[in-house]
Every structure is written in C-alpha cells, then in structure tokens.
Design a protein around this motif. Structure first.
Motif, mmCIF file in Angstrom:
data_model
loop_
_atom_site.group_PDB
_atom_site.id
_atom_site.type_symbol
_atom_site.label_atom_id
_atom_site.label_comp_id
_atom_site.label_asym_id
_atom_site.label_seq_id
_atom_site.Cartn_x
_atom_site.Cartn_y
_atom_site.Cartn_z
ATOM 1 N N GLU A 1 3.966 22.624 1.153
ATOM 2 C CA GLU A 1 5.282 23.269 0.221
ATOM 3 C C GLU A 1 5.860 24.387 0.606
ATOM 4 O OE1 GLU A 1 2.050 22.412 -0.749
ATOM 5 O OE2 GLU A 1 2.227 20.931 -2.510
ATOM 6 N N ASP A 2 5.148 25.241 1.588
ATOM 7 C CA ASP A 2 5.733 26.504 1.883
ATOM 8 C C ASP A 2 7.103 26.268 2.624
ATOM 9 O OD1 ASP A 2 3.792 28.378 1.266
ATOM 10 O OD2 ASP A 2 2.637 27.953 3.068
ATOM 11 N N ALA A 3 7.322 25.200 3.238
ATOM 12 C CA ALA A 3 8.693 24.992 3.885
ATOM 13 C C ALA A 3 9.832 24.614 2.862
ATOM 14 C CB ALA A 3 8.449 23.548 4.841
ATOM 15 N N LEU B 1 1.675 27.234 -6.116
ATOM 16 C CA LEU B 1 2.488 26.478 -5.360
ATOM 17 C C LEU B 1 1.937 24.957 -4.737
ATOM 18 C CD1 LEU B 1 5.361 25.722 -4.120
ATOM 19 C CD2 LEU B 1 4.483 27.118 -2.111
ATOM 20 N N HIS B 2 0.752 25.101 -4.318
ATOM 21 C CA HIS B 2 0.143 24.128 -3.376
ATOM 22 C C HIS B 2 -0.445 23.016 -4.177
ATOM 23 C CE1 HIS B 2 1.892 26.244 0.084
ATOM 24 N NE2 HIS B 2 1.219 27.114 0.020
ATOM 25 N N GLN B 3 -0.042 22.048 -4.426
ATOM 26 C CA GLN B 3 -0.323 21.014 -5.408
ATOM 27 C C GLN B 3 -1.961 20.431 -5.053
ATOM 28 O OE1 GLN B 3 1.272 20.010 -8.119
ATOM 29 N NE2 GLN B 3 2.040 21.731 -7.626
ATOM 30 N N TYR C 1 -0.452 35.439 -3.901
ATOM 31 C CA TYR C 1 -0.450 34.985 -5.442
ATOM 32 C C TYR C 1 -0.250 33.505 -5.457
ATOM 33 C CZ TYR C 1 2.103 35.163 -9.965
ATOM 34 O OH TYR C 1 2.500 34.954 -11.060
ATOM 35 N N HIS C 2 0.705 33.047 -4.418
ATOM 36 C CA HIS C 2 1.226 31.587 -4.759
ATOM 37 C C HIS C 2 0.297 30.280 -4.306
ATOM 38 C CE1 HIS C 2 1.708 31.549 -0.181
ATOM 39 N NE2 HIS C 2 1.550 30.399 -0.335
ATOM 40 N N PRO C 3 -0.756 30.415 -3.430
ATOM 41 C CA PRO C 3 -1.419 29.354 -2.922
ATOM 42 C C PRO C 3 -1.918 28.270 -4.040
ATOM 43 C CG PRO C 3 -2.099 31.040 -1.488
ATOM 44 C CD PRO C 3 -1.384 31.760 -2.632
ATOM 45 N N ASP D 1 7.188 36.946 4.449
ATOM 46 C CA ASP D 1 6.984 37.235 3.000
ATOM 47 C C ASP D 1 6.001 36.457 1.922
ATOM 48 O OD1 ASP D 1 7.021 39.552 1.261
ATOM 49 O OD2 ASP D 1 8.639 38.856 0.191
ATOM 50 N N ASN D 2 5.265 35.579 2.637
ATOM 51 C CA ASN D 2 4.399 34.807 2.216
ATOM 52 C C ASN D 2 3.087 35.523 1.443
ATOM 53 O OD1 ASN D 2 3.008 31.666 3.099
ATOM 54 N ND2 ASN D 2 4.460 31.858 1.567
ATOM 55 N N ASP D 3 2.811 35.215 0.353
ATOM 56 C CA ASP D 3 1.796 36.183 -0.508
ATOM 57 C C ASP D 3 0.419 35.622 -0.899
ATOM 58 O OD1 ASP D 3 2.038 35.113 -3.267
ATOM 59 O OD2 ASP D 3 4.097 35.300 -2.713
HETATM 60 FE FE FE2 Z 1 1.393 28.879 1.118
#
Ligand code: FE2
Ligand code: FES
Length: 396
Positions: A336-338, A211-213, A206-208, A202-204
């Motif tokens: 950070e996904d993990a 979330l990903h610093q 919107y987040h990259p 369900d990774n999307d």
């Molecule tokens: Fe990601």
C-alpha cells in the motif's frame, strides 16, 4: 535581501518542529536547489553493495539524481565507482543496468577502458595533441568510501568522512547487513513511484499497522521496540522486537511470513539514512533500497535483496521466497505504500502545512528517542533538511 534564494524568501518555515510547509514538495526551483545542495552537495549516497558485482568485470549502472554512474569490479577485485562518461568528449560509456565486460568501449570514437577505468586504447592517437598520454585520461571517479561492502559516493569535496556522516547509524547499518556485510545478491525489484523524493523518504513508524491491511488480516501486532535519530544528519532507525503471527487460513504458504533463526536477535530493523537510503532486516529479508529522484514528482527505487554468504541453499530459497512476496513494492505487508506515496504527492498540491502528531510531546523542541510506532522519528530528518536548504525557522 542579498544572497537569498527566491524559495527561501517565499516559503515560510513554521516555528514548530512538527510542521512542514507543503509547498516544498511541489516547487520546481526548490527541486533544482535540492539537486545542487543535497544530491550534488556534502552528503554520502550509497550506490552499490559489492556483492552486486561479485566477479571481476561485473558492473552496474545507476544515477545519483541527474548524474550517471558506473560501478565496476576490477580484475584486481576492487569495486570502484566512476562517472558514466567517456574521458574524451563525455559520451555515456555503458547503457545496460548490469553485466560483465573485460573492457568498456565508448562507441563514439572507440576509446577503450579496462575494468579499473584506465584508458588502454584510442584510435588515431598519433594525430592527437603533442605529449598526449593515455595515463592522463582514465574514467573520472567521484569521492568514495565503503562500509561493510556498501559503497558510498559524494559529489562534493566538502563532505565529512563517511564515519562522521553515519554517526550511530553505522552500528545499525552493519547489523542490518548481517553483522559483517558478507552478503550475496539474490534479486532486485525496480520501481518508480510518482511522488516527490521527500514524500518517499518520509515513511514513518506510525502507519504500518494502520495502512497495511495484512497486519489486520493476520492479526499481527508489532512488538516492543525503540526508534532513535542521530543528533546530526537526520538519520533514523526503528528497531522492533519481531512478533510473527500464528499460521492462519488467510495465507496458504505461511513460509512467506515465517522467521527462521539466523543467529541474530529476533527483531526487525529499518534504517533511513539522509537523504534517501532505506536499509532493512525484517523477518529474513535483508534489503537495501537504492533510491534517487528522477523528477520533482518521480523517484526510482532499486530494491536489492540479499542472502548472507553463510546461508545454506534452503535458507537462500527461503529468503528469495520471502523477499519476493512479503516486503517490497508488491509485498504482502508493504504494497500500500506505493499508493500512499502518490496520493500524498497529489495532496501536497494544496496549501498549508503537513503536521506530525504521533509521539510529539513538545513541538518547540526536537527529540532523538522515540517509541517504535511514533511518527516523530522523522522530525530530526526534517530539521536537517531545513538547515541544508537554508530555510530560516520562524521565531516562536
Ligand atoms: Fe509502509
Ligand atoms: S566521446 Fe568517447 S571516444 Fe569520443
């Protein structure tokens, strides 16, 4: 109510397309039903790219949910998927993740198979049933088809052709595999995420950057792009015009985020095929993530990384450096996904619904075209899942 599973009665599926009941991530009887209806059901599951087993006798083992598989390139050059089980009394044939053998011997009673899966020897054969013929006992094979060297299997006799399964995603998949699928394996990351398989899938879009610093640290903005979903099956693909940040002091070896022209349009593509495959071509990283559920709260992902067969050695080195450091379970821009996969799973033990917002203009309708940074691209995937599991949507 006859013929209804307990989970279908107990879990209320919301009327709005952007709402998902959280109980589906943590309910054990539903997990077992998913194995039967999806992983053993009428879907195609990618299990290997031919370039992972380049030489005759090369093999790899993998699991499709709880079903063990053995992929071998035969002496005739053909890559075949077998059930990893002896045709005698079903002892698992091979235990190594990969290797090369001319013959595969079952240790239990020493039946011997060649690289095409044919039975070529079995001790004490004269004492077997009358009329016993080795020809009748090859390693069994699931149905299989391939595209651009990517081998898919299905455990159901009812599955449509691979073409019908892939729909428009076929073009995106070929594009990600360098246009022609002539790949060369350069390495793997194998990882287990402590999450339900649906949260992993369900990774999307919107987040990259949120979330990903690394995106913030490198002042890296996403480019324009497009996201589409297939009208059936719930596959979706995000194509983004590739922007690359200017070299900065934050990173010592900027080749890790450098894009080297390989004659392909300068864009990044991430394709998610139902139920679990992610294939991507991002910067110069060509990656196919073979994934399977291990338990209700655990998935295994084998990130396979590839070069193209036409690459020179410097390009191969560049791809290895970038694949190791930029994208993947420990990659600079994706690590950070993990953590989020696991934390979403913890959060899903609470009651209520997960609600998608970004890109949802009308919750009562499904759309199939999105902006590249929308999360609504996941909704056709959820709608396909809902129908596959036999949940009835609440009337609006
Ligand atoms: Fe990601
Ligand atoms: S189970 Fe393999 S030889 Fe008997």
């Amino acid at each position: 109510m006859t013929g209804q599973e307990a989970y279908q009665r107990d879990i209320v599926w919301p009327a709005n397309y952007n709402e998902i009941p959280k109980e589906i991530f943590v309910r054990q009887d539903l997990y077992q039903a998913e194995i039967n209806r999806i992983f053993r059901g009428p879907e195609w599951h990618p299990v290997a790219h031919e370039s992972e087993v380049p030489l005759p006798g090369d093999f790899k083992t993998c699991n499709l949910a709880d079903v063990p598989l053995l992929i071998i390139r035969g002496e005739d050059g053909k890559v075949r998927a077998f059930y990893n089980a002896c045709s005698h009394r079903s002892n698992q044939i091979e235990v190594k993740p990969s290797g090369n053998r001319t013959e595969f011997e079952c240790p239990y009673h020493r039946w011997l198979f060649n690289s095409a899966g044919e039975l070529v020897g079995c001790p004490n054969q004269r004492e077997f049933t009358p009329g016993f013929d080795k020809k009748d006992y090859p390693l069994a094979q699931p149905r299989q088809e391939s595209l651009g060297g990517l081998l898919f299997v299905t455990l159901s006799p009812d599955t449509d052709s691979l073409d019908d399964f892939l729909q428009e995603a076929k073009t995106s998949l070929m594009d990600i595999m360098g246009g022609d699928g002539r790949l060369r394996l350069i390495g793997y990351h194998r990882v287990r995420y402590l999450t339900n398989w649906k949260a992993y899938s369900d990774n999307d879009g919107y987040h990259p950057p949120l979330l990903h610093q690394a995106f913030t640290m490198l002042n890296w903005q996403g480019g324009a792009g497009r996201q589409y979903a297939t009208t059936g099956r719930g596959h979706y693909c995000i194509d983004t015009e590739l922007t690359v940040p200017k070299p900065t002091s934050v990173i010592r070896d900027t080749s890790v985020i450098e894009f080297r022209d390989e004659g392909r349009p300068k864009r990044s593509s991430v394709l998610a095929l139902f139920p679990m495959l992610v294939a991507s071509n991002y910067l110069n990283v060509i990656s196919i993530r073979f994934a399977t559920p291990v338990a209700i709260d655990e998935v295994e992902v084998n990130y396979a990384y590839f070069a193209h067969q036409d690459d020179d050695e410097e390009m191969v080195r560049h791809r290895i450096r970038q694949s190791s450091n930029a994208i993947g379970p420990s990659g600079l821009i994706s690590m950070e996904d993990a953590s989020v996969f696991h934390r979403v799973h913890i959060g899903n033990r609470t009651p209520g619904k997960a609600v998608f917002q970004k890109g949802v203009t009308d919750p009562s309708r499904l759309s199939f075209e999105f902006r590249q940074n929308d999360e609504s691209g996941n909704l056709p995937h959820w709608e396909y899942y809902r129908a596959a599991m036999g949940f009835r949507r609440t009337a609006a």
